[in-house]
Write an enzyme that holds these catalytic residues in place. Sequence first.
Site, PDB file in Angstrom:
ATOM      1  N   LYS A  22       0.836  -1.213   0.000  1.00 29.10           N
ATOM      2  CA  LYS A  22       0.000   0.000   0.000  1.00 29.10           C
ATOM      3  C   LYS A  22       0.866   1.257   0.000  1.00 29.10           C
ATOM      4  CE  LYS A  22      -2.472   2.754   3.394  1.00 29.10           C
ATOM      5  NZ  LYS A  22      -1.448   3.536   4.083  1.00 29.10           N
ATOM      6  N   ASN A  23       1.804   1.326   0.950  1.00 32.20           N
ATOM      7  CA  ASN A  23       2.541   2.581   1.099  1.00 32.20           C
ATOM      8  C   ASN A  23       3.490   2.852  -0.063  1.00 32.20           C
ATOM      9  OD1 ASN A  23       1.192   3.238   3.399  1.00 32.20           O
ATOM     10  ND2 ASN A  23       2.809   2.582   4.816  1.00 32.20           N
ATOM     11  N   ARG A  93      -4.129  10.413   3.426  1.00 29.43           N
ATOM     12  CA  ARG A  93      -2.905  10.938   4.005  1.00 29.43           C
ATOM     13  C   ARG A  93      -1.816  11.225   2.953  1.00 29.43           C
ATOM     14  NH1 ARG A  93      -1.018  13.865   7.835  1.00 29.43           N
ATOM     15  NH2 ARG A  93       1.212  13.648   7.957  1.00 29.43           N
ATOM     16  N   CYS A 117      -5.456   8.260   8.762  1.00 30.40           N
ATOM     17  CA  CYS A 117      -5.712   7.725  10.099  1.00 30.40           C
ATOM     18  C   CYS A 117      -5.333   8.723  11.174  1.00 30.40           C
ATOM     19  CB  CYS A 117      -4.893   6.452  10.305  1.00 30.40           C
ATOM     20  SG  CYS A 117      -5.584   5.050   9.457  1.00 30.40           S
ATOM     21  N   ARG A 122       0.248  14.921  13.110  1.00 27.83           N
ATOM     22  CA  ARG A 122       1.000  14.433  11.953  1.00 27.83           C
ATOM     23  C   ARG A 122       1.520  15.630  11.157  1.00 27.83           C
ATOM     24  NH1 ARG A 122      -1.802   9.016   9.518  1.00 27.83           N
ATOM     25  NH2 ARG A 122       0.317   8.710   8.781  1.00 27.83           N
ATOM     26  N   PRO A 123       2.557  16.289  11.702  1.00 24.28           N
ATOM     27  CA  PRO A 123       3.057  17.501  11.042  1.00 24.28           C
ATOM     28  C   PRO A 123       3.721  17.190   9.701  1.00 24.28           C
ATOM     29  CG  PRO A 123       4.508  16.862  12.852  1.00 24.28           C
ATOM     30  CD  PRO A 123       3.340  15.915  12.891  1.00 24.28           C
ATOM     31  N   ILE A 124       3.786  18.223   8.826  1.00 29.04           N
ATOM     32  CA  ILE A 124       4.519  18.032   7.567  1.00 29.04           C
ATOM     33  C   ILE A 124       5.551  19.149   7.381  1.00 29.04           C
ATOM     34  CG2 ILE A 124       2.773  16.645   6.359  1.00 29.04           C
ATOM     35  CD1 ILE A 124       1.993  19.229   4.875  1.00 29.04           C
ATOM     36  N   ASP A 125       6.042  19.656   8.514  1.00 26.41           N
ATOM     37  CA  ASP A 125       7.010  20.746   8.454  1.00 26.41           C
ATOM     38  C   ASP A 125       8.284  20.371   7.692  1.00 26.41           C
ATOM     39  OD1 ASP A 125       7.098  19.097  10.954  1.00 26.41           O
ATOM     40  OD2 ASP A 125       9.034  20.075  11.174  1.00 26.41           O
ATOM     41  N   GLN A 126       8.681  19.096   7.778  1.00 28.05           N
ATOM     42  CA  GLN A 126       9.917  18.690   7.084  1.00 28.05           C
ATOM     43  C   GLN A 126       9.734  18.675   5.565  1.00 28.05           C
ATOM     44  OE1 GLN A 126      12.878  18.248   8.906  1.00 28.05           O
ATOM     45  NE2 GLN A 126      11.474  19.094  10.415  1.00 28.05           N
ATOM     46  N   ASP A 306       3.693   0.332  12.238  1.00 26.67           N
ATOM     47  CA  ASP A 306       2.494  -0.196  11.577  1.00 26.67           C
ATOM     48  C   ASP A 306       2.236  -1.675  11.904  1.00 26.67           C
ATOM     49  OD1 ASP A 306       2.081   2.283  10.558  1.00 26.67           O
ATOM     50  OD2 ASP A 306       2.405   1.773   8.457  1.00 26.67           O
ATOM     51  N   ILE A 328       6.931   6.554  17.505  1.00 30.71           N
ATOM     52  CA  ILE A 328       6.645   7.344  16.293  1.00 30.71           C
ATOM     53  C   ILE A 328       5.384   8.195  16.444  1.00 30.71           C
ATOM     54  CG2 ILE A 328       6.365   7.257  13.769  1.00 30.71           C
ATOM     55  CD1 ILE A 328       8.933   5.826  14.488  1.00 30.71           C
ATOM     56  N   ARG A 398      -8.907   0.403   3.518  1.00 31.89           N
ATOM     57  CA  ARG A 398      -7.959   1.383   3.001  1.00 31.89           C
ATOM     58  C   ARG A 398      -6.633   0.725   2.644  1.00 31.89           C
ATOM     59  NH1 ARG A 398      -6.416   5.677   6.818  1.00 31.89           N
ATOM     60  NH2 ARG A 398      -4.848   5.663   5.197  1.00 31.89           N
TER      61      ARG A 398
HETATM   62  C1  UD1 Z   1       4.419   6.711   6.920  1.00 29.67           C
HETATM   63  C2  UD1 Z   1       3.431   5.609   6.654  1.00 29.67           C
HETATM   64  C3  UD1 Z   1       2.720   5.208   7.937  1.00 29.67           C
HETATM   65  C4  UD1 Z   1       3.748   4.854   9.005  1.00 29.67           C
HETATM   66  C5  UD1 Z   1       4.777   5.969   9.152  1.00 29.67           C
HETATM   67  C6  UD1 Z   1       5.925   5.585  10.071  1.00 29.67           C
HETATM   68  C7  UD1 Z   1       2.748   6.096   4.383  1.00 29.67           C
HETATM   69  C8  UD1 Z   1       1.667   6.618   3.512  1.00 29.67           C
HETATM   70  N1  UD1 Z   1       2.472   6.095   5.691  1.00 29.67           N
HETATM   71  O1  UD1 Z   1       3.655   7.819   7.404  1.00 29.67           O
HETATM   72  O2  UD1 Z   1       1.902   4.100   7.647  1.00 29.67           O
HETATM   73  O3  UD1 Z   1       3.071   4.717  10.233  1.00 29.67           O
HETATM   74  O4  UD1 Z   1       5.356   6.275   7.883  1.00 29.67           O
HETATM   75  O5  UD1 Z   1       6.568   4.436   9.606  1.00 29.67           O
HETATM   76  O6  UD1 Z   1       3.783   5.669   3.937  1.00 29.67           O
HETATM   77  N2  UD1 Z   1       7.220  14.121  11.375  1.00 29.67           N
HETATM   78  C9  UD1 Z   1       7.488  15.445  11.676  1.00 29.67           C
HETATM   79  N3  UD1 Z   1       7.492  16.340  10.639  1.00 29.67           N
HETATM   80  C10 UD1 Z   1       7.261  15.979   9.346  1.00 29.67           C
HETATM   81  C11 UD1 Z   1       6.991  14.628   9.059  1.00 29.67           C
HETATM   82  C12 UD1 Z   1       6.978  13.710  10.108  1.00 29.67           C
HETATM   83  O7  UD1 Z   1       7.707  15.809  12.825  1.00 29.67           O
HETATM   84  O8  UD1 Z   1       7.292  16.852   8.463  1.00 29.67           O
HETATM   85  C13 UD1 Z   1       7.199  13.119  12.480  1.00 29.67           C
HETATM   86  C14 UD1 Z   1       5.826  12.492  12.686  1.00 29.67           C
HETATM   87  O9  UD1 Z   1       5.036  13.258  13.573  1.00 29.67           O
HETATM   88  C15 UD1 Z   1       6.181  11.120  13.232  1.00 29.67           C
HETATM   89  C16 UD1 Z   1       7.517  10.797  12.552  1.00 29.67           C
HETATM   90  O10 UD1 Z   1       8.037  12.027  12.081  1.00 29.67           O
HETATM   91  O11 UD1 Z   1       6.404  11.221  14.616  1.00 29.67           O
HETATM   92  C17 UD1 Z   1       7.409   9.832  11.394  1.00 29.67           C
HETATM   93  O12 UD1 Z   1       6.464  10.318  10.449  1.00 29.67           O
HETATM   94  P1  UD1 Z   1       6.529   9.920   8.908  1.00 29.67           P
HETATM   95  O13 UD1 Z   1       7.598   8.886   8.692  1.00 29.67           O
HETATM   96  O14 UD1 Z   1       6.591  11.158   8.092  1.00 29.67           O
HETATM   97  O15 UD1 Z   1       5.123   9.251   8.681  1.00 29.67           O
HETATM   98  P2  UD1 Z   1       4.275   9.265   7.381  1.00 29.67           P
HETATM   99  O16 UD1 Z   1       5.153   9.378   6.179  1.00 29.67           O
HETATM  100  O17 UD1 Z   1       3.143  10.227   7.509  1.00 29.67           O
END
Ligand code: UD1
Length: 417
Positions: A22-23, A93, A117, A122-126, A306, A328, A398
Amino acid sequence: MEKFIIKGKTKLTGEVSISGAKNAAIALLPAALLIDGVTTIENVPNISDVQICCKILKTLGAKVKWIESNTLRIDARDLDCTQAPLDMTSKFRASYYLLGALLGRCHKAEVGLPGGCNLGARPIDQHIKGFELLGASVDVTQGKIAAKVKKLVGTTIYFDVVSVGATINLILASVLAKRTTILTNVAKEPHIVDVANFLNSVGADIIGAGTDIIKINGVDKLVGNHTYSVVPDQIEAGTFMIAAAVSRGDILVKNCIPEHLDCLTAKLLEMGVSVDVYDDSIRVTCNKKLQASNVITLPYPGFPTDLQPQIGVALCLANGTSIISESIWDSRFQYTNELNKMGAQITVQGKTAVFEGVKGLTGAPIYSTDLRAAAALLIAAIVANGTSELYNIHYIDRGYEHIEDKFRALGANIERV
Ligand code: UD1
């Protein structure tokens, strides 16, 4: 609203074939937008996240067609829109990958803030920091993210946290950028390697995926007319491995990449389970009580978050006290309330859960709280005494293809009503 009615208590035996990841699939589909041509992607799981993703791609002007049950053809030659519909992206997501892909191909993107989910913040600042370092301006307002750039120019990007999504998104944004991009402190999950392999197969120049540093030499164009097959789903394979152990069954998990599951194999062996590893399959057998163990979730190659709810079901039924530390996500223990309704003894404090092993679980009405929680609760219901009703199964749809058929073929009694 659909639900599963599950009659326990089943010992699962037989063979199961693992679907495409899926991912990986939900990253490869947006990645196909970078290609000025036609791409065929095989081994795509036909799950609801993929279906939504296909719909979004179509609204952007791509032609997307299932040409076989698990094969998609994507023609992104006539991409004519850079605004992804907010109502669709908010359900999904990984819609954030559209930002990287559209920025790379069209230098402009507008995407609703991603849904998916509820696992806590679930920030996306990075992701945003990375796009800005490549020269883009990014605006987050009114529930959407808009990014634009004249020309993306490669640079060095250091991620403050190891993020799967940010790593993939910055690969997508960099493949067509000028010069070289270096991503450091990246995630190493198998689907990151899959995205890099896919893009390299159509002309990208990405080196180092699967290590801590990825180097992307920008190219002018990606060419189509290529067929690529999605990597097998590590999490689906792990889910069935755990189901074999918890049900004290015997399952041959076929079409997987065993090395992607090394950490789970090690954990199951520690818990007293037999695991036989072959080239592309793993056999898990268990005929004795599981032993308690401690689990800490970490980025790959650590224990995947996961698979945390699923291993939690095993620890409920193990001999002794076990601890899971979730490193995580903030809210990944919601499933434990449901397991406690079934007779488990779990106490949660923040990101730590303590499991006092019990003799057995009892069927109950239970509610899925997210995708992997749904898989865990399904396993719990299969091994519980009596009948359970599992609600909110749209979560499981999903991410797991034909889940009830696969479990039924192993002996489970599951009805979708
Ligand atoms: C992906 C997977 C999800 C899995 C997760 C961790 C997909 C679609 N989803 O989610 O199933 O649970 O990896 O293996 O592939 N973070 C920040 N800033 C950012 C991005 C992330 O602080 O900009 C933090 C998050 O809050 C979290 C950690 O980094 O604590 C890991 O997140 P991330 O690896 O980005 O998860 P996803 O890619 O959303």
